[in-house]
Design a protein around this motif. Structure first.
Motif, short mmCIF file in Angstrom:
data_model
loop_
_atom_site.label_atom_id
_atom_site.label_comp_id
_atom_site.label_asym_id
_atom_site.label_seq_id
_atom_site.Cartn_x
_atom_site.Cartn_y
_atom_site.Cartn_z
N ALA A 22 -9.46 -6.50 -7.21
CA ALA A 22 -9.98 -7.33 -8.29
C ALA A 22 -11.50 -7.32 -8.41
N PRO A 23 -12.27 -7.31 -7.29
CA PRO A 23 -13.73 -7.22 -7.42
C PRO A 23 -14.23 -5.85 -7.90
N VAL A 24 -13.34 -4.93 -8.18
CA VAL A 24 -13.59 -3.58 -8.70
C VAL A 24 -14.19 -2.66 -7.64
N LEU A 25 -15.33 -3.00 -7.07
CA LEU A 25 -15.96 -2.11 -6.10
C LEU A 25 -15.16 -2.02 -4.80
N THR A 26 -14.23 -2.91 -4.60
CA THR A 26 -13.38 -2.86 -3.40
C THR A 26 -12.11 -2.04 -3.64
N ALA A 27 -11.97 -1.46 -4.84
CA ALA A 27 -10.72 -0.76 -5.18
C ALA A 27 -10.49 0.43 -4.26
N GLY A 28 -11.55 1.19 -3.94
CA GLY A 28 -11.38 2.34 -3.06
C GLY A 28 -10.85 1.95 -1.70
N ALA A 29 -11.42 0.89 -1.12
CA ALA A 29 -10.96 0.42 0.19
C ALA A 29 -9.53 -0.10 0.11
N ALA A 30 -9.21 -0.80 -0.99
CA ALA A 30 -7.87 -1.36 -1.15
C ALA A 30 -6.82 -0.26 -1.26
N VAL A 31 -7.10 0.73 -2.09
CA VAL A 31 -6.15 1.84 -2.28
C VAL A 31 -6.02 2.65 -1.00
N GLY A 32 -7.14 2.92 -0.33
CA GLY A 32 -7.08 3.67 0.92
C GLY A 32 -6.29 2.95 1.99
N THR A 33 -6.51 1.65 2.11
CA THR A 33 -5.77 0.86 3.11
C THR A 33 -4.28 0.82 2.79
N ALA A 34 -3.95 0.64 1.51
CA ALA A 34 -2.54 0.63 1.12
C ALA A 34 -1.89 1.99 1.35
N SER A 35 -2.63 3.06 1.05
CA SER A 35 -2.10 4.40 1.27
C SER A 35 -1.83 4.65 2.75
N ALA A 36 -2.74 4.19 3.60
CA ALA A 36 -2.54 4.35 5.05
C ALA A 36 -1.33 3.56 5.52
N ALA A 37 -1.13 2.37 4.96
CA ALA A 37 0.03 1.56 5.34
C ALA A 37 1.33 2.23 4.94
#
Length: 205
Positions: A35-50
């Protein structure tokens, strides 16, 4: 340990429901973290790793691992987020301009742009999968690994493009409330497609 896709039959409907609920939760948390936009990369990467861990081992990472991965991926994920937003904005602008006739090209130009957009979607999906395989970080290295994987296995890249395109179309068609849930399923789908790449001639011999 056997991957989730290689486990023997015997799972019942309760396992399917549990898996579906888990993936829905992954999608919801990913969208909220983005949601904060700039955190999208970290969010997607973390979800992909999970999702990668879940498919490879049959279990999800702990909350502590997830938070740690998200924290490590915040700064490296910012350039990936900005580049992704720029690419999406550019393609959306081109598609809108061609579809409304504001620029020359007509149906041919629109068709070419759609094909290019689908190819880029497949490549982006390959990058996300590669990032997931390295714990949610290493976007720069994932870009080159994904390019090499697409060149070595074009059929898999095409399948990733098709899967991603279907996910985007579903995201447009379904109610906005369901989009976060769809995100988790889409992430699992591209990981599953990437894992089932065709064997090369060297591997067959």
């Amino acid at each position: 340990m056997e991957s989730r896709a290689e486990q023997p039959p015997g799972r019942d409907w309760r396992d399917t429901v549990r898996d579906g609920a888990d993936l829905a939760l992954v999608g919801i948390l990913t969208v909220l973290a983005s949601a904060p936009v700039l955190t999208a990369g970290a969010a997607v990467g973390t979800a992909s790793a999970a999702v990668h861990d879940w498919l490879a081992t049959g279990s999800w990472p702990t909350a502590r691992q997830i938070i740690s991965r998200f924290g490590r991926g915040l700064l490296p994920g910012v350039p990936a987020t900005l580049l992704g937003l720029a690419a999406v904005g550019l393609l959306a602008t081109n598609l809108t301009a061609l579809a409304t006739g504001r620029v020359p090209g007509g149906g041919v130009g629109l068709a070419v742009t759609v094909v290019v957009a689908a190819a880029l979607l497949g490549y982006a999906a390959a990058i996300v999968v590669e990032v997931g395989r390295t714990g949610g970080t290493g976007w720069a290295a994932a870009v080159s690994r994904a390019a090499r994987a697409c060149l070595d296995h074009p059929a898999t890249c095409a399948a990733l493009a098709g899967t991603s395109l279907v996910a985007v179309l579903l995201g447009v068609l379904v109610t906005p409330v369901a989009v976060p849930i769809l995100a988790g399923y889409a992430l699992a789908a591209v990981h599953a497609v990437a894992r089932r790449r065709p064997l090369t001639r060297a591997e067959l011999s």
